[in-house]
Design an enzyme around this catalytic site. Sequence first.
Site, PDB file in Angstrom:
ATOM      1  N   ASN A   1      11.549  56.199   9.886  1.00  0.00           N
ATOM      2  CA  ASN A   1      12.196  56.554   8.615  1.00  0.00           C
ATOM      3  C   ASN A   1      11.331  57.488   7.782  1.00  0.00           C
ATOM      4  O   ASN A   1      10.162  57.661   8.087  1.00  0.00           O
ATOM      5  CB  ASN A   1      12.470  55.263   7.827  1.00  0.00           C
ATOM      6  CG  ASN A   1      13.865  54.748   8.096  1.00  0.00           C
ATOM      7  OD1 ASN A   1      14.809  55.517   8.189  1.00  0.00           O
ATOM      8  ND2 ASN A   1      13.988  53.437   8.220  1.00  0.00           N
TER       9      ASN A   1
ATOM     10  N   TYR B   1      23.752  51.082   2.194  1.00  0.00           N
ATOM     11  CA  TYR B   1      22.743  51.812   1.406  1.00  0.00           C
ATOM     12  C   TYR B   1      23.346  52.531   0.202  1.00  0.00           C
ATOM     13  O   TYR B   1      22.614  52.926  -0.710  1.00  0.00           O
ATOM     14  CB  TYR B   1      21.975  52.803   2.286  1.00  0.00           C
ATOM     15  CG  TYR B   1      20.845  52.124   3.023  1.00  0.00           C
ATOM     16  CD1 TYR B   1      19.582  52.010   2.455  1.00  0.00           C
ATOM     17  CD2 TYR B   1      21.038  51.561   4.281  1.00  0.00           C
ATOM     18  CE1 TYR B   1      18.544  51.367   3.102  1.00  0.00           C
ATOM     19  CE2 TYR B   1      20.009  50.918   4.951  1.00  0.00           C
ATOM     20  CZ  TYR B   1      18.761  50.824   4.351  1.00  0.00           C
ATOM     21  OH  TYR B   1      17.730  50.187   4.984  1.00  0.00           O
TER      22      TYR B   1
ATOM     23  N   ARG C   1       4.490  51.690   1.582  1.00  0.00           N
ATOM     24  CA  ARG C   1       5.877  51.298   1.267  1.00  0.00           C
ATOM     25  C   ARG C   1       5.914  50.584  -0.084  1.00  0.00           C
ATOM     26  O   ARG C   1       6.811  50.796  -0.895  1.00  0.00           O
ATOM     27  CB  ARG C   1       6.449  50.384   2.360  1.00  0.00           C
ATOM     28  CG  ARG C   1       7.855  49.882   2.027  1.00  0.00           C
ATOM     29  CD  ARG C   1       8.499  49.105   3.163  1.00  0.00           C
ATOM     30  NE  ARG C   1       9.842  48.661   2.798  1.00  0.00           N
ATOM     31  CZ  ARG C   1      10.667  48.021   3.612  1.00  0.00           C
ATOM     32  NH1 ARG C   1      10.297  47.749   4.847  1.00  0.00           N
ATOM     33  NH2 ARG C   1      11.867  47.660   3.210  1.00  0.00           N
TER      34      ARG C   1
ATOM     35  N   ARG D   1      10.632  44.492  -1.746  1.00  0.00           N
ATOM     36  CA  ARG D   1      10.939  44.239  -0.325  1.00  0.00           C
ATOM     37  C   ARG D   1       9.674  44.370   0.553  1.00  0.00           C
ATOM     38  O   ARG D   1       9.498  43.603   1.484  1.00  0.00           O
ATOM     39  CB  ARG D   1      12.030  45.231   0.139  1.00  0.00           C
ATOM     40  CG  ARG D   1      12.410  45.113   1.598  1.00  0.00           C
ATOM     41  CD  ARG D   1      13.115  43.807   1.929  1.00  0.00           C
ATOM     42  NE  ARG D   1      13.265  43.644   3.371  1.00  0.00           N
ATOM     43  CZ  ARG D   1      13.343  42.465   3.998  1.00  0.00           C
ATOM     44  NH1 ARG D   1      13.314  41.336   3.319  1.00  0.00           N
ATOM     45  NH2 ARG D   1      13.476  42.408   5.307  1.00  0.00           N
TER      46      ARG D   1
ATOM     47  N   HIS E   1      22.087  56.625   6.138  1.00  0.00           N
ATOM     48  CA  HIS E   1      22.067  55.686   5.009  1.00  0.00           C
ATOM     49  C   HIS E   1      22.981  56.176   3.890  1.00  0.00           C
ATOM     50  O   HIS E   1      22.684  55.972   2.697  1.00  0.00           O
ATOM     51  CB  HIS E   1      20.629  55.473   4.479  1.00  0.00           C
ATOM     52  CG  HIS E   1      19.759  54.687   5.430  1.00  0.00           C
ATOM     53  ND1 HIS E   1      18.473  54.279   5.127  1.00  0.00           N
ATOM     54  CD2 HIS E   1      19.997  54.221   6.688  1.00  0.00           C
ATOM     55  CE1 HIS E   1      17.966  53.603   6.136  1.00  0.00           C
ATOM     56  NE2 HIS E   1      18.862  53.555   7.111  1.00  0.00           N
TER      57      HIS E   1
ATOM     58  N   CYS F   1      19.914  55.482  13.760  1.00  0.00           N
ATOM     59  CA  CYS F   1      19.681  54.417  12.782  1.00  0.00           C
ATOM     60  C   CYS F   1      20.427  53.167  13.238  1.00  0.00           C
ATOM     61  O   CYS F   1      21.524  53.259  13.784  1.00  0.00           O
ATOM     62  CB  CYS F   1      20.218  54.864  11.431  1.00  0.00           C
ATOM     63  SG  CYS F   1      20.296  53.562  10.194  1.00  0.00           S
ATOM     64  N   ASP F   2      19.850  52.014  12.949  1.00  0.00           N
ATOM     65  CA  ASP F   2      20.501  50.779  13.393  1.00  0.00           C
ATOM     66  C   ASP F   2      21.382  50.141  12.320  1.00  0.00           C
ATOM     67  O   ASP F   2      22.020  49.125  12.570  1.00  0.00           O
ATOM     68  CB  ASP F   2      19.450  49.763  13.865  1.00  0.00           C
ATOM     69  CG  ASP F   2      18.575  49.277  12.730  1.00  0.00           C
ATOM     70  OD1 ASP F   2      18.713  49.768  11.588  1.00  0.00           O
ATOM     71  OD2 ASP F   2      17.734  48.401  12.983  1.00  0.00           O
TER      72      ASP F   2
HETATM   73  P1  NAD Z   1       4.834  48.968  10.710  1.00  0.00           P
HETATM   74  O1  NAD Z   1       3.974  49.509   9.627  1.00  0.00           O
HETATM   75  O2  NAD Z   1       4.734  47.555  11.097  1.00  0.00           O
HETATM   76  O3  NAD Z   1       4.557  49.815  12.041  1.00  0.00           O
HETATM   77  C1  NAD Z   1       4.402  51.177  12.092  1.00  0.00           C
HETATM   78  C2  NAD Z   1       3.194  51.543  12.954  1.00  0.00           C
HETATM   79  O4  NAD Z   1       3.104  52.976  12.960  1.00  0.00           O
HETATM   80  C3  NAD Z   1       1.853  51.016  12.443  1.00  0.00           C
HETATM   81  O5  NAD Z   1       1.218  50.272  13.434  1.00  0.00           O
HETATM   82  C4  NAD Z   1       1.074  52.287  12.110  1.00  0.00           C
HETATM   83  O6  NAD Z   1      -0.300  52.183  12.362  1.00  0.00           O
HETATM   84  C5  NAD Z   1       1.732  53.308  13.024  1.00  0.00           C
HETATM   85  N1  NAD Z   1       1.515  54.687  12.640  1.00  0.00           N
HETATM   86  C6  NAD Z   1       1.496  55.209  11.396  1.00  0.00           C
HETATM   87  N2  NAD Z   1       1.247  56.525  11.443  1.00  0.00           N
HETATM   88  C7  NAD Z   1       1.100  56.850  12.752  1.00  0.00           C
HETATM   89  C8  NAD Z   1       0.797  58.061  13.437  1.00  0.00           C
HETATM   90  N3  NAD Z   1       0.629  59.208  12.761  1.00  0.00           N
HETATM   91  N4  NAD Z   1       0.706  58.040  14.783  1.00  0.00           N
HETATM   92  C9  NAD Z   1       0.878  56.883  15.447  1.00  0.00           C
HETATM   93  N5  NAD Z   1       1.142  55.703  14.856  1.00  0.00           N
HETATM   94  C10 NAD Z   1       1.254  55.683  13.522  1.00  0.00           C
HETATM   95  O7  NAD Z   1       6.327  49.345  10.325  1.00  0.00           O
HETATM   96  P2  NAD Z   1       7.708  48.662  10.727  1.00  0.00           P
HETATM   97  O8  NAD Z   1       8.242  47.909   9.596  1.00  0.00           O
HETATM   98  O9  NAD Z   1       7.564  47.965  12.016  1.00  0.00           O
HETATM   99  O10 NAD Z   1       8.649  49.933  10.896  1.00  0.00           O
HETATM  100  C11 NAD Z   1       8.370  50.984  11.774  1.00  0.00           C
HETATM  101  C12 NAD Z   1       9.284  52.151  11.521  1.00  0.00           C
HETATM  102  O11 NAD Z   1      10.583  51.916  12.023  1.00  0.00           O
HETATM  103  C13 NAD Z   1       9.481  52.489  10.035  1.00  0.00           C
HETATM  104  O12 NAD Z   1       9.551  53.892   9.891  1.00  0.00           O
HETATM  105  C14 NAD Z   1      10.809  51.879   9.734  1.00  0.00           C
HETATM  106  O13 NAD Z   1      11.389  52.436   8.578  1.00  0.00           O
HETATM  107  C15 NAD Z   1      11.528  52.231  10.999  1.00  0.00           C
HETATM  108  N6  NAD Z   1      12.798  51.549  11.258  1.00  0.00           N
HETATM  109  C16 NAD Z   1      13.885  52.329  11.380  1.00  0.00           C
HETATM  110  C17 NAD Z   1      15.104  51.786  11.642  1.00  0.00           C
HETATM  111  C18 NAD Z   1      16.296  52.708  11.703  1.00  0.00           C
HETATM  112  O14 NAD Z   1      17.392  52.288  11.500  1.00  0.00           O
HETATM  113  N7  NAD Z   1      16.142  54.009  11.931  1.00  0.00           N
HETATM  114  C19 NAD Z   1      15.212  50.405  11.823  1.00  0.00           C
HETATM  115  C20 NAD Z   1      14.082  49.598  11.701  1.00  0.00           C
HETATM  116  C21 NAD Z   1      12.863  50.201  11.424  1.00  0.00           C
HETATM  117  C1  G6P Z   2      17.860  48.815   8.320  1.00  0.00           C
HETATM  118  C2  G6P Z   2      17.778  50.296   8.266  1.00  0.00           C
HETATM  119  C3  G6P Z   2      16.413  50.764   8.620  1.00  0.00           C
HETATM  120  C4  G6P Z   2      15.387  50.109   7.744  1.00  0.00           C
HETATM  121  C5  G6P Z   2      15.512  48.619   7.829  1.00  0.00           C
HETATM  122  C6  G6P Z   2      14.625  48.015   6.755  1.00  0.00           C
HETATM  123  O1  G6P Z   2      17.782  48.369   9.647  1.00  0.00           O
HETATM  124  O2  G6P Z   2      18.694  50.941   9.101  1.00  0.00           O
HETATM  125  O3  G6P Z   2      16.368  52.154   8.493  1.00  0.00           O
HETATM  126  O4  G6P Z   2      14.089  50.483   8.146  1.00  0.00           O
HETATM  127  O5  G6P Z   2      16.825  48.214   7.574  1.00  0.00           O
HETATM  128  O6  G6P Z   2      14.483  46.686   6.976  1.00  0.00           O
HETATM  129  P1  G6P Z   2      13.324  45.846   6.300  1.00  0.00           P
HETATM  130  O7  G6P Z   2      13.572  44.497   6.859  1.00  0.00           O
HETATM  131  O8  G6P Z   2      12.026  46.451   6.754  1.00  0.00           O
HETATM  132  O9  G6P Z   2      13.517  45.955   4.830  1.00  0.00           O
HETATM  133 MN    MN Z   3      18.200  53.159   9.190  1.00  0.00          MN
END
Ligand code: NAD
Ligand code: G6P
Ligand code: MN
Length: 441
Positions: free
Chosen positions: A147, A264, A93, A284, A200, A169-170
């Site tokens: 994501n 976004y 990231r 970030r 987004h 998405c949240d």
């Molecule tokens: P993070 O890096 O703390 O956790 C992600 C985990 O995924 C890690 O432990 C990593 O080892 C694991 N991982 C990576 N590749 C993998 C694979 N091929 N198989 C199994 N596990 C695997 O990340 P985070 O900040 O906690 O975020 C997690 C995800 O959630 C991100 O994609 C983030 O963008 C997403 N997210 C989405 C929303 C949304 O609105 N859609 C909201 C919040 C977070």
């Molecule tokens: C929002 C978006 C997510 C994104 C997150 C990032 O919740 O909907 O898609 O992953 O923000 O937050 P962060 O705290 O990791 O920058």
């Molecule tokens: Mn999102």
Amino acid sequence: MKQFSITIAGGGSTFTPGIILMLLENLDRFPIKEIKLYDNDEERQGTVAGGCRILLKERAPQIKFVETIDPEEAFSNIDFVMAHIRVGKYAMREKDEKIPLKYGVVGQETCGPGGIAYGMRSIGPVIELVDYMEKYSPDAWFLNYSNPAAIVAEATRLLRPNSKILNICDMPIGIEELMAASIGLSSRKEMEVKYFGLNHFGWWFDIRDKEGNDLMPKIREHVSKHGYVTVDESKQHSDASWNSTFAKAKDVQALDPTTVPNTYLKYYFYPDYVVEQSNPDYTRANEVMDGREKLVFSECQKIIDNQTAEGTELEIDEHASYIVDLARAIAYNSKERMLLIVENNGAISNFEPTAMVEVPCIVGSQGPEPLVMGEIPRFQKGLMEQQVAVEKLVVEAWAEKSYQKLWQALTLSKIVPSAKVAKDLLDDLYEANKVYWPELS
Ligand code: NAD
Ligand code: G6P
Ligand code: MN
């Protein structure tokens, strides 16, 4: 009442403890038999799982808890996968955000070149998880919020068209909570919204209370003055950088004051401002690594060391209860109205039918039924056509291993100034992502 078995894919995520606490809070609505954590990084997951195991033993000992890196164990006998993986973790990231900034271009997790690079990493592993689920639990549903959700959703549409996947998405949920607070409502659930866009990349154009009264005038007025800044702070998005994003929504809304925008859009409308505000040495990703990641991992380690979760600072992610709403809608055919990322298919009547759009849907046991949002204005349509083409080109580039299409995608991205910059960026990102992207030619 049936009790459900859930696999959290990306068990080592910073969001896992908050989601487990949220699931515990909702057991009366959504009873759980078993929670399994699955990750491909045993050590990272081990810390989170170690803490969660003790916490569950103390607060809900009836729930079976499993942590594993074995796909068969993880995906057998389950009802739902909740997927939040981050391929390449925070180290990647950081590169997604810092490489574009070298070229004076916005560096963001899901928007522009950073989002494209992340998309190229995410597609393969997310598809792999879907395939595991279908192999070991063919009746289960895959709730994805990994994501970049827009690109992941397009990839699953194209490559796994018949799979039971819901992409969500949240951000709209978080924004709706702030809107509700800004007009004195106690919850977003008091509002019924109409929204159209891509993930987004969308706009609210009609918001009413349950009696049908129009809430838009008050909300629009608040946003035009304060963006989404309210006295009630967002818990999840509480860092200073998020506050600045919420404030900037005021200027984003100025482009079409009849609607209110997703936060976004600031990356597309004000990229010069965003770049100016960015610190190329501390983005970030650094903020999260020094903040949320440190806190979650040190708290889990503390629970393991003390062998108790008493006094832990780990917090419930209340806001994530939409995941339970979604799972319940499928499990109990509750026909909940929710914003999801789905194939357009006429929901936006003057927009490409195969685009993955974000619109309100009625969700039941057969999945989502998108609601018709009708025709959208030329301004948004033009922006969305450009952006959806970027997302589709990325997925095609991945599937066809095409350098050419990825260059086109980067060139088409609204926040990349020229084909030359796009190519320089592509070469730099490709080098940094060698182990994650397919080999391009
Ligand atoms: P993070 O890096 O703390 O956790 C992600 C985990 O995924 C890690 O432990 C990593 O080892 C694991 N991982 C990576 N590749 C993998 C694979 N091929 N198989 C199994 N596990 C695997 O990340 P985070 O900040 O906690 O975020 C997690 C995800 O959630 C991100 O994609 C983030 O963008 C997403 N997210 C989405 C929303 C949304 O609105 N859609 C909201 C919040 C977070
Ligand atoms: C929002 C978006 C997510 C994104 C997150 C990032 O919740 O909907 O898609 O992953 O923000 O937050 P962060 O705290 O990791 O920058
Ligand atoms: Mn999102």
